[in-house]
Design a protein around this motif. Structure first.
Motif, short mmCIF file in Angstrom:
data_model
loop_
_atom_site.label_atom_id
_atom_site.label_comp_id
_atom_site.label_asym_id
_atom_site.label_seq_id
_atom_site.Cartn_x
_atom_site.Cartn_y
_atom_site.Cartn_z
N GLY A 1 3.11 -14.11 9.28
CA GLY A 1 3.73 -12.90 9.80
C GLY A 1 3.00 -11.65 9.35
N ASP A 2 3.43 -10.52 9.89
CA ASP A 2 2.82 -9.24 9.53
C ASP A 2 3.04 -8.95 8.05
OD1 ASP A 2 2.20 -9.03 12.16
OD2 ASP A 2 3.92 -7.74 12.66
N TYR A 3 2.03 -8.32 7.46
CA TYR A 3 2.08 -8.02 6.02
C TYR A 3 2.67 -6.62 5.81
CZ TYR A 3 0.50 -7.06 1.27
OH TYR A 3 0.45 -6.74 -0.07
N THR A 4 3.62 -6.54 4.86
CA THR A 4 4.28 -5.26 4.54
C THR A 4 4.23 -5.05 3.04
OG1 THR A 4 5.77 -5.51 6.41
CG2 THR A 4 6.39 -3.90 4.73
N GLU A 5 3.90 -3.79 2.66
CA GLU A 5 3.91 -3.44 1.22
C GLU A 5 4.27 -1.96 1.08
OE1 GLU A 5 0.92 -3.15 -2.66
OE2 GLU A 5 0.23 -4.13 -0.83
N PHE A 6 5.08 -1.65 0.07
CA PHE A 6 5.29 -0.24 -0.28
C PHE A 6 5.46 -0.12 -1.79
CE2 PHE A 6 9.72 -1.57 0.25
CZ PHE A 6 10.36 -0.95 -0.80
N GLU A 7 5.17 1.06 -2.24
CA GLU A 7 5.18 1.28 -3.70
C GLU A 7 5.60 2.73 -3.97
OE1 GLU A 7 1.87 -0.23 -6.33
OE2 GLU A 7 1.50 1.94 -6.48
N ILE A 8 6.45 2.91 -4.95
CA ILE A 8 6.82 4.24 -5.43
C ILE A 8 6.49 4.31 -6.92
CG2 ILE A 8 9.23 3.52 -5.81
CD1 ILE A 8 9.99 6.46 -5.17
N SER A 9 5.83 5.35 -7.31
CA SER A 9 5.38 5.44 -8.71
C SER A 9 5.51 6.87 -9.23
CB SER A 9 3.93 4.96 -8.85
OG SER A 9 3.07 5.81 -8.10
N GLN A 10 5.60 6.95 -10.52
CA GLN A 10 5.67 8.25 -11.22
C GLN A 10 4.63 8.24 -12.33
OE1 GLN A 10 7.83 11.26 -10.96
NE2 GLN A 10 6.02 11.81 -12.16
N ALA A 11 3.70 9.21 -12.26
CA ALA A 11 2.69 9.35 -13.31
C ALA A 11 3.13 10.43 -14.28
CB ALA A 11 1.34 9.71 -12.69
N TYR B 1 7.68 1.05 -8.80
CA TYR B 1 8.26 -0.16 -8.18
C TYR B 1 7.38 -0.55 -7.00
CZ TYR B 1 11.43 -3.01 -5.34
OH TYR B 1 11.98 -4.01 -4.58
N ASN B 2 7.08 -1.89 -6.85
CA ASN B 2 6.21 -2.39 -5.79
C ASN B 2 6.91 -3.52 -5.04
OD1 ASN B 2 3.99 -4.53 -4.91
ND2 ASN B 2 3.03 -2.48 -4.93
N TYR B 3 6.75 -3.47 -3.69
CA TYR B 3 7.32 -4.53 -2.83
C TYR B 3 6.23 -5.04 -1.91
CZ TYR B 3 9.72 -6.65 1.13
OH TYR B 3 10.10 -7.52 2.14
N GLN B 4 6.13 -6.37 -1.77
CA GLN B 4 5.18 -7.02 -0.87
C GLN B 4 5.92 -8.10 -0.09
OE1 GLN B 4 1.92 -8.53 -3.17
NE2 GLN B 4 1.33 -6.49 -3.96
N GLY B 5 5.75 -8.12 1.24
CA GLY B 5 6.43 -9.12 2.06
C GLY B 5 5.58 -9.58 3.22
N VAL B 6 5.61 -10.94 3.52
CA VAL B 6 4.88 -11.51 4.64
C VAL B 6 5.59 -12.80 5.09
CG1 VAL B 6 3.27 -12.77 3.12
CG2 VAL B 6 2.65 -12.27 5.50
N ASN B 7 5.83 -12.93 6.40
CA ASN B 7 6.40 -14.13 6.99
C ASN B 7 7.74 -14.51 6.35
OD1 ASN B 7 6.39 -16.23 8.83
ND2 ASN B 7 5.33 -17.64 7.43
N GLY B 8 8.54 -13.51 6.07
CA GLY B 8 9.85 -13.77 5.50
C GLY B 8 9.86 -13.96 4.01
N ASN B 9 8.67 -14.03 3.42
CA ASN B 9 8.60 -14.14 1.96
C ASN B 9 8.29 -12.75 1.39
OD1 ASN B 9 8.98 -16.97 1.94
ND2 ASN B 9 6.81 -17.24 2.53
#
Length: 394
Positions: A77-87, A264-272
């Motif tokens: 499936g399509d690859y999805t990723e997002f990340e929010i960070s504070q330096a 915080y980091n999120y990665q998702g592909v093909n339901g995983n």
């Protein structure tokens, strides 16, 4: 109520009314401090600088980034990723910078106090000049009246052919000269009032009954110097410059510690999908190079500069103090001598009784006028010098 009580009450009311109409320099300086536009503008500048320094200790903005990758030759499936960070910098950096901001605030306050004293000293010098001009005008008003009376008497004597035209013309010229002096003093007074009102933000000042204390004996030079060390903004600014430079050394040392990133980091592909904590450290290899040495060199410079400036200020204080003492002794001696001379009023009476000719009267009265003018000039110089010596009390 007996007659003595009534008289005492009347005297108290009269004296109270007279003093309620007089205005002291301190009262006028308080008005100028509140109304002066230059001080108001400089205070706004100081406030802005303080806010800017405080904002330099804020955290950087949080960062949000994401990826969505639907294109390409893939079976999943399509690859999805997002990340929010504070330096942020190492926590001790914020503590050190906060202390630096506090010291910078003290430094800026010393600069404002120095500006305030410069404005108030200028105003005080203006009040002293105005006070002397008013005293001169009061004296010249009496002289103009006497000159007019002398001229009128000479006219009568001329009609009786008891004096010649030359004496009459001399009397007229003397009267004209006294009129011009009064007019010039009036113009000088008005110009000085305009300058003072400008310092007061254009608002009117009550200056008709200005009261200035006579010069007095000063404290010892050591006492004055100790007062200046505690109150003079020039010296306080030097101390603040040293403290700020030293704190900047500590700040630069803390800034050599690594910066930190958390998020915080999120990665998702093909339901995983996978998610978790993101973290990172910067390695301080290049950015902080030589900055601590530069801050240390600046601190050493501030120490040397403060030492030189203090020596210069103390030498200046000694010069002004010695000059004041010499001038005060001379003024006191001059004043005591003048009091033993015949006053202009006595000379005028003697002239009216025919004990002096016009030429004799004019020469005698001119000598007394020159002496009085010299004494007023010495009083003015004393007042101005005293104001400079005691600037830290403004």
């Amino acid at each position: 109520m007996n007659i003595k009580s009534v008289c005492a009450l009347v005297v108290c009311l009269f004296v109270g009314k007279v003093f309620s109409q007089t205005t002291t320099i301190d009262e006028l300086l308080n008005q100028i401090e509140q109304n002066n536009t230059e001080l108001k503008a400089y205070q706004q500048f100081i406030d802005g600088q303080n806010l800017q320094n405080i904002s330099g200790n804020n955290l950087p903005n949080p960062q949000l980034s994401g990826y969505y990758l639907p294109f390409g030759d893939h079976q999943s499936g399509d690859y999805t990723e997002f990340e929010i960070s504070q330096a942020f910098e190492f926590p001790t950096v914020y503590v050190a910078r906060s202390k630096w901001n506090t010291l910078k605030k003290d430094q800026l306050q010393a600069q404002f106090t120095k500006k305030r004293q410069e404005v108030l000293l200028k105003a005080k010098q203006g009040f002293i000049n105005l006070y002397i001009l008013q005293k001169k005008k009061d004296i010249e008003d009496d002289r103009k009246l006497q000159s007019q009376q002398v001229y009128e008497q000479m006219q009568e004597l001329f009609k009786k052919e008891q004096v010649g035209i030359l004496d009459l013309n001399k009397a007229k010229v003397a009267w004209i000269q006294d009129q011009f002096v009064v007019e010039q003093l009036q113009a000088d007074i008005q110009n000085q009032i305009t300058v003072l009102q400008n310092l007061n933000g254009g608002q009117l000042l009550e200056l008709n009954k200005l009261r200035v204390e006579m010069p007095f004996e000063l404290q010892s030079v050591e006492t004055l110097w100790n007062e200046k060390l505690a109150k003079d903004p020039k010296l306080l600014e030097l101390h603040a410059n040293e403290a700020t430079a030293l704190q900047n050394v500590k700040l630069e040392k803390n800034k050599r510690l690594p910066n930190i990133d958390l998020g915080y980091n999120y990665q998702g592909v093909n339901g995983n999908n996978h998610s978790g904590i993101y973290g990172g450290l910067s390695i301080p290899l290049w950015n902080s190079k030589n900055k601590v040495k530069a801050a240390q060199a600046n601190y050493e410079y501030q120490q040397s500069d403060s030492q030189v400036a203090k020596q210069h200020l103390y030498a200046e204080l000694l010069q002004q103090y010695n000059q004041y003492q010499v001038l005060l002794d001379k003024y006191t001696e001059y004043q005591n001598t003048i009091e033993n001379l015949n006053s202009e009023e006595l000379l005028f009476k003697a002239y009216s009784l025919g004990e002096y000719s016009f030429l004799e009267y004019y020469m005698e009265v001119q000598f007394y006028r020159d002496a009085t003018g010299k004494m007023l000039q010495m009083e003015k110089e004393l007042q101005l010098l005293q104001a400079q010596l005691l600037i830290h009390q403004l």
